[in-house]
Design a protein around this motif. Structure first.
Motif, PDB file in Angstrom:
ATOM      1  N   SER A 147       0.839  -1.190   0.000  1.00  0.00           N
ATOM      2  CA  SER A 147       0.000   0.000   0.000  1.00  0.00           C
ATOM      3  C   SER A 147       0.875   1.241   0.000  1.00  0.00           C
ATOM      4  O   SER A 147       2.015   1.221   0.484  1.00  0.00           O
ATOM      5  CB  SER A 147      -0.935   0.018   1.210  1.00  0.00           C
ATOM      6  OG  SER A 147      -0.213   0.202   2.407  1.00  0.00           O
ATOM      7  N   GLU A 148       0.330   2.301  -0.538  1.00  0.00           N
ATOM      8  CA  GLU A 148       1.031   3.582  -0.567  1.00  0.00           C
ATOM      9  C   GLU A 148       0.007   4.688  -0.392  1.00  0.00           C
ATOM     10  O   GLU A 148      -1.050   4.682  -1.023  1.00  0.00           O
ATOM     11  CB  GLU A 148       1.785   3.764  -1.885  1.00  0.00           C
ATOM     12  CG  GLU A 148       2.571   5.066  -1.967  1.00  0.00           C
ATOM     13  CD  GLU A 148       3.327   5.220  -3.288  1.00  0.00           C
ATOM     14  OE1 GLU A 148       4.115   6.171  -3.402  1.00  0.00           O
ATOM     15  OE2 GLU A 148       3.108   4.396  -4.205  1.00  0.00           O
ATOM     16  N   THR A 149       0.314   5.638   0.483  1.00  0.00           N
ATOM     17  CA  THR A 149      -0.562   6.778   0.723  1.00  0.00           C
ATOM     18  C   THR A 149       0.215   8.060   0.532  1.00  0.00           C
ATOM     19  O   THR A 149       1.351   8.182   0.983  1.00  0.00           O
ATOM     20  CB  THR A 149      -1.140   6.743   2.151  1.00  0.00           C
ATOM     21  OG1 THR A 149      -2.022   5.628   2.288  1.00  0.00           O
ATOM     22  CG2 THR A 149      -1.918   8.014   2.468  1.00  0.00           C
ATOM     23  N   GLN A 150      -0.392   9.008  -0.145  1.00  0.00           N
ATOM     24  CA  GLN A 150       0.152  10.350  -0.235  1.00  0.00           C
ATOM     25  C   GLN A 150      -0.924  11.339   0.181  1.00  0.00           C
ATOM     26  O   GLN A 150      -2.112  11.130  -0.075  1.00  0.00           O
ATOM     27  CB  GLN A 150       0.624  10.668  -1.650  1.00  0.00           C
ATOM     28  CG  GLN A 150       1.870   9.922  -2.083  1.00  0.00           C
ATOM     29  CD  GLN A 150       2.563  10.581  -3.264  1.00  0.00           C
ATOM     30  OE1 GLN A 150       2.660  11.809  -3.330  1.00  0.00           O
ATOM     31  NE2 GLN A 150       3.024   9.777  -4.197  1.00  0.00           N
ATOM     32  N   CYS A 151      -0.491  12.413   0.816  1.00  0.00           N
ATOM     33  CA  CYS A 151      -1.402  13.468   1.240  1.00  0.00           C
ATOM     34  C   CYS A 151      -0.823  14.821   0.850  1.00  0.00           C
ATOM     35  O   CYS A 151       0.398  15.001   0.843  1.00  0.00           O
ATOM     36  CB  CYS A 151      -1.609  13.434   2.755  1.00  0.00           C
ATOM     37  SG  CYS A 151      -2.403  11.938   3.371  1.00  0.00           S
ATOM     38  N   SER A 152      -1.704  15.745   0.534  1.00  0.00           N
ATOM     39  CA  SER A 152      -1.294  17.110   0.232  1.00  0.00           C
ATOM     40  C   SER A 152      -2.134  18.066   1.058  1.00  0.00           C
ATOM     41  O   SER A 152      -3.341  17.862   1.232  1.00  0.00           O
ATOM     42  CB  SER A 152      -1.478  17.418  -1.260  1.00  0.00           C
ATOM     43  OG  SER A 152      -1.215  18.786  -1.514  1.00  0.00           O
ATOM     44  N   THR A 153      -1.486  19.101   1.564  1.00  0.00           N
ATOM     45  CA  THR A 153      -2.196  20.141   2.300  1.00  0.00           C
ATOM     46  C   THR A 153      -2.572  21.313   1.407  1.00  0.00           C
ATOM     47  O   THR A 153      -3.106  22.309   1.890  1.00  0.00           O
ATOM     48  CB  THR A 153      -1.336  20.652   3.467  1.00  0.00           C
ATOM     49  OG1 THR A 153      -0.065  21.097   2.962  1.00  0.00           O
ATOM     50  CG2 THR A 153      -1.103  19.545   4.489  1.00  0.00           C
ATOM     51  N   ASP A 154      -2.314  21.195   0.108  1.00  0.00           N
ATOM     52  CA  ASP A 154      -2.663  22.246  -0.846  1.00  0.00           C
ATOM     53  C   ASP A 154      -4.044  21.952  -1.420  1.00  0.00           C
ATOM     54  O   ASP A 154      -4.227  20.986  -2.154  1.00  0.00           O
ATOM     55  CB  ASP A 154      -1.623  22.286  -1.976  1.00  0.00           C
ATOM     56  CG  ASP A 154      -1.842  23.459  -2.926  1.00  0.00           C
ATOM     57  OD1 ASP A 154      -2.965  24.002  -2.959  1.00  0.00           O
ATOM     58  OD2 ASP A 154      -0.880  23.813  -3.631  1.00  0.00           O
ATOM     59  N   PRO A 155      -5.061  22.780  -1.120  1.00  0.00           N
ATOM     60  CA  PRO A 155      -6.418  22.483  -1.568  1.00  0.00           C
ATOM     61  C   PRO A 155      -6.617  22.627  -3.077  1.00  0.00           C
ATOM     62  O   PRO A 155      -7.640  22.186  -3.611  1.00  0.00           O
ATOM     63  CB  PRO A 155      -7.284  23.503  -0.810  1.00  0.00           C
ATOM     64  CG  PRO A 155      -6.354  24.630  -0.519  1.00  0.00           C
ATOM     65  CD  PRO A 155      -4.994  24.005  -0.314  1.00  0.00           C
ATOM     66  N   THR A 156      -5.652  23.199  -3.791  1.00  0.00           N
ATOM     67  CA  THR A 156      -5.810  23.407  -5.227  1.00  0.00           C
ATOM     68  C   THR A 156      -5.215  22.279  -6.045  1.00  0.00           C
ATOM     69  O   THR A 156      -5.419  22.235  -7.260  1.00  0.00           O
ATOM     70  CB  THR A 156      -5.150  24.731  -5.662  1.00  0.00           C
ATOM     71  OG1 THR A 156      -3.717  24.649  -5.483  1.00  0.00           O
ATOM     72  CG2 THR A 156      -5.691  25.894  -4.842  1.00  0.00           C
TER      73      THR A 156
END
Length: 220
Positions: A206-215
Motif C-alpha cells: 500500500s502507498e498513501t500520499q497526502c497534500s495540504t494544498d487544496p488546489t
C-alpha cells in the motif's frame, strides 16, 4: 522484555516503521481489553482474524504530490479531509497493489467491493486515530479530528514510547485509519466468500500520499 516484545523480535516486522509501530500499539490495546471484541485488521502491516495483510510503504507528501511508487494500483481511493469545524486539512490518496490473489475472480470481487463503498462518508477508525496521535505525541489533536473524543476514551497504550513526527499531517492520520477500516472490511468480505482459497492470507503493498494544498489534485 515481555512476551509481546519477544515475539516481535523474532517476527518479520520492521519496528522502525512508524505505521507498523502504530499498528502494534493498537494491537497491544486489543490484547489487554477485558472483554472480547470483533477481531479486525489493526494496521497496515498486521492482520488479525482476516485474510488480507497490508504491508505499508511509500512516500507521504506534506505539501504536494510526489511521484508514486505504485503506478498501477489494483484498488485505490481518494478522500478530502476537514476537521470537526469544517476546515480543510488535506487531501489523500491510498493505493493498494497485490499480485497474490489466487484467482482473477477474487481480484475482481475486491475491486467491486471497494467501488460499492461510500468512502466519502465513511468515518475513520477512531481508536486507531487516538493510538496514532498518542504515538505521535499529539493527543490534544484528537477532539479536532473526532468530535467530542479524547484519547482517554480508548484503551490504548504505547509499546515503544512517543515518536513525534511533524511531517505526519492530521489528514494522513485520518487516511491511515480509514484505510485500515476499508482493508479490514474488504478482508472479511473476501474471507467469508473464499475461506479455503485465502486461508494462508494475502499480502498487498500500500502507498498513501497526502497534500495540504487544496488546489492540487493527486499526481497520476
Amino acid at each position: 522484555m515481555d512476551d509481546l516484545d519477544e515475539k516481535l523480535r523474532h517476527a518479520r516486522v520492521n519496528t522502525d516503521d512508524p505505521a507498523i509501530v502504530a499498528a502494534v500499539t493498537a494491537l497491544a490495546a486489543e490484547r489487554t481489553r477485558p472483554t472480547p471484541r470483533r477481531r479486525r485488521i489493526l494496521g497496515p502491516a498486521i492482520g488479525v482474524g482476516a485474510a488480507l495483510v497490508l504491508v505499508g510503504g511509500g512516500a507521504m507528501a506534506a505539501g504536494g504530490w510526489a511521484p508514486w511508487n505504485i503506478t498501477d494500483p489494483d484498488i485505490s481511493f481518494t478522500r478530502t479531509w476537514t476537521d470537526v469545524n469544517g476546515n480543510f486539512i488535506g487531501t489523500c490518496e491510498t493505493r493498494f497493489k497485490s499480485d497474490q490473489f489466487p484467482t482473477q475472480e477474487i481480484q475482481d470481487a475486491a475491486r467491486a467491493y471497494l467501488a460499492d463503498l461510500d468512502i466519502a462518508n465513511m468515518a475513520p477508525d477512531a481508536e486507531h486515530v487516538a493510538a496514532r496521535l498518542l504515538q505521535l505525541d499529539r493527543p490534544d489533536d484528537l477532539p479536532t479530528l473526532i468530535a467530542g473524543a479524547k484519547v482517554s476514551d480508548y484503551d490504548v497504550r504505547l509499546v515503544y514510547g512517543p515518536q513525534p513526527d511533524p511531517s505526519v499531517t492530521d489528514a494522513e492520520v485520518l487516511q491511515e485509519s480509514l484505510a485500515l477500516k476499508v482493508s479490514g472490511a474488504l478482508a472479511e468480505s473476501l474471507l467469508a466468500r473464499w475461506p479455503s482459497e485465502l486461508s494462508n492470507g494475502v499480502e498487498s503493498s500500500s502507498e498513501t500520499q497526502c497534500s495540504t494544498d487544496p488546489t492540487e489534485s493527486p499526481a497520476p
